[in-house]
Enzyme design. Structure first.
Site, short mmCIF file in Angstrom:
data_model
loop_
_atom_site.label_atom_id
_atom_site.label_comp_id
_atom_site.label_asym_id
_atom_site.label_seq_id
_atom_site.Cartn_x
_atom_site.Cartn_y
_atom_site.Cartn_z
N CYS A 263 33.15 82.28 -3.21
CA CYS A 263 33.02 81.19 -2.25
C CYS A 263 32.45 81.78 -0.96
CB CYS A 263 34.41 80.60 -2.01
SG CYS A 263 34.48 79.41 -0.66
N ASN A 264 31.27 81.29 -0.58
CA ASN A 264 30.63 81.81 0.63
C ASN A 264 31.42 81.43 1.88
OD1 ASN A 264 27.58 82.76 -0.03
ND2 ASN A 264 28.27 81.22 -1.46
N THR A 265 31.97 80.22 1.90
CA THR A 265 32.68 79.74 3.08
C THR A 265 33.91 80.63 3.34
OG1 THR A 265 31.96 77.52 2.43
CG2 THR A 265 33.64 77.66 4.13
N GLU B 222 31.13 68.21 -7.31
CA GLU B 222 32.51 68.05 -7.79
C GLU B 222 32.67 66.72 -8.53
OE1 GLU B 222 35.25 70.05 -7.81
OE2 GLU B 222 34.12 71.73 -6.97
N ASP C 237 37.58 79.86 -5.84
CA ASP C 237 36.68 79.00 -5.07
C ASP C 237 37.45 77.71 -4.76
OD1 ASP C 237 34.19 78.02 -3.98
OD2 ASP C 237 33.96 76.82 -5.78
N SER C 238 36.81 76.84 -4.00
CA SER C 238 37.44 75.55 -3.71
C SER C 238 37.39 74.63 -4.93
CB SER C 238 36.71 74.88 -2.54
OG SER C 238 35.35 74.71 -2.88
N CYS D 109 25.90 78.87 -1.11
CA CYS D 109 27.16 78.24 -1.53
C CYS D 109 27.19 78.35 -3.05
CB CYS D 109 27.21 76.78 -1.09
SG CYS D 109 28.59 75.86 -1.82
N THR D 110 28.32 78.77 -3.59
CA THR D 110 28.37 79.02 -5.03
C THR D 110 28.32 77.72 -5.85
OG1 THR D 110 30.78 79.10 -4.91
CG2 THR D 110 29.61 81.21 -4.80
N HIS D 111 28.53 76.60 -5.19
CA HIS D 111 28.36 75.32 -5.90
C HIS D 111 26.89 75.02 -6.19
CE1 HIS D 111 32.52 74.23 -4.80
NE2 HIS D 111 32.40 73.18 -5.59
N TYR E 281 35.73 72.97 1.27
CA TYR E 281 36.11 73.90 2.34
C TYR E 281 35.10 73.85 3.49
CZ TYR E 281 39.66 76.62 -0.28
OH TYR E 281 40.78 77.04 -0.94
N GLY E 282 33.86 73.51 3.15
CA GLY E 282 32.75 73.69 4.09
C GLY E 282 32.78 72.82 5.33
N1 DGL Z 1 31.62 77.02 -3.16
C1 DGL Z 1 32.08 77.34 -1.86
C2 DGL Z 1 31.06 78.10 -1.05
O1 DGL Z 1 30.36 78.92 -1.62
C3 DGL Z 1 32.85 76.26 -1.14
C4 DGL Z 1 32.15 74.97 -0.89
C5 DGL Z 1 33.06 73.91 -0.29
O2 DGL Z 1 34.18 73.73 -0.79
O3 DGL Z 1 32.63 73.26 0.68
O4 DGL Z 1 30.97 77.98 0.14
#
Ligand code: DGL
Length: 294
Positions: free
Chosen positions: A97-99, A174, A34-35, A206-208, A66-67
């Site tokens: 990571c969904n993105t 984060e 993931d990011s 988003c996994t966050h 990443y988003g």
């Molecule tokens: N956790 C990631 C996701 O599911 C990345 C989020 C990010 O870095 O913006 O999209």
């Protein structure tokens, strides 16, 4: 003609069967990336459902978030991470990571000689089981890709999907600001339109975002079911390992942690999710044209 997402929705686990006759050792770790700390919410579920597997976690904290990045940048980062992971080596890669799953999975999955799984389709599958007015909260890049909407509509066309981009959430998580007093009003600003639309299901796109569960659960009406795609994702990984004869039976599996940014910061931010302070190793991605945060 089918779009990328349509093709993705038609595939079984957003992966492909092992294309070569190369025998992959069963006891190699599964690479999860993931990011940043978001993928830990997927790792936690993988460890629960696959207790005999070893994992190697990579957080690209030098390039988070990443988003808000372009598709080209996300694909370049994902290629570099997969190249690094394959070199460790690993037996399977999970885009936690969904993105990355939305913007890079289709482009890179045939470039590597291991199975690669994404998180969008498992999430869409879980969502349609739960309701018919589905809210999706995700990064701006995931929302703009429309992947959730397409995957959900492909499975169940009559379902209504409401997507909301939440650019503030990942930096908050984060920075370990989950319980900061301002976080509640920032989260409510994004949830309010979904509550007003009377959704019955909310997908963590988003996994966050499951890190924000204590805040989100307080703000949503109790009638709304929360869907964490990680649960279905881990089940898909288990099935895929079985299918490819890659399942391990280790009695003392291990998990190691690597980041492209500052190891101490990741160790600190991941503590509340893991329940311990992990040993984190710094790892450099080679040949990137993208600037780091530092
Ligand atoms: N956790 C990631 C996701 O599911 C990345 C989020 C990010 O870095 O913006 O999209």
């Amino acid at each position: 003609m089918q779009s990328r997402c349509d093709r993705k929705a038609n595939s079984i686990f957003e992966t492909r069967l092992q294309p070569s006759s190369r025998r992959i050792p069963q006891d190699l770790p599964i690479g999860v990336f993931d990011s940043g700390v978001g993928g830990l919410t997927v790792l936690r579920e993988l460890q629960r459902q696959l207790p005999h597997e070893s994992f190697l976690y990579f957080g690209d904290t030098a390039h988070v978030p990443y988003g808000t990045r372009s598709q080209d940048e996300i694909q370049e980062l994902v290629r570099q991470i997969l190249t690094w992971l394959v070199g460790q080596p690993i037996k399977m890669a999970i885009m936690a990571c969904n993105t990355s799953s939305a913007l890079a999975l289709d482009a890179v999955r045939n470039e590597f000689d291991i199975p690669i799984l994404g998180v969008i389709l498992p999430g869409a599958r879980a969502a349609v089981r739960s309701g018919c007015k589905i809210g999706v909260i995700a990064t701006p890049a995931t929302v703009a890709s429309n992947c959730y909407k397409r995957a959900i509509s492909e499975i169940k066309p009559e379902v209504e999907v409401f997507q909301v981009a939440c650019p503030e959430f990942v930096p908050l998580i984060e920075a370990n600001q989950i319980l900061h007093p301002q976080t509640r009003s920032i989260v409510w600003k994004r949830l309010q339109p979904l509550v007003e639309a009377e959704i019955d299901t909310l997908v963590y796109g988003c996994t966050h975002y499951p890190h924000l569960a204590p805040v989100i659960e307080q703000l949503l009406p109790q009638s709304v079911t929360l869907v964490n795609p990680a649960v279905q994702m881990a089940a898909a990984a288990a099935q895929e390992l079985e299918l490819l004869n890659l399942k391990s039976n280790q009695t003392a599996p291990e998990t190691s942690f690597f980041v492209s940014g500052k190891p101490e910061q990741f160790a600190h931010s991941s503590q509340h999710c893991l329940g311990f302070v992990p040993a984190v190793v710094a790892a450099q991605l080679q040949g990137l044209k993208i600037r780091t945060q530092f």
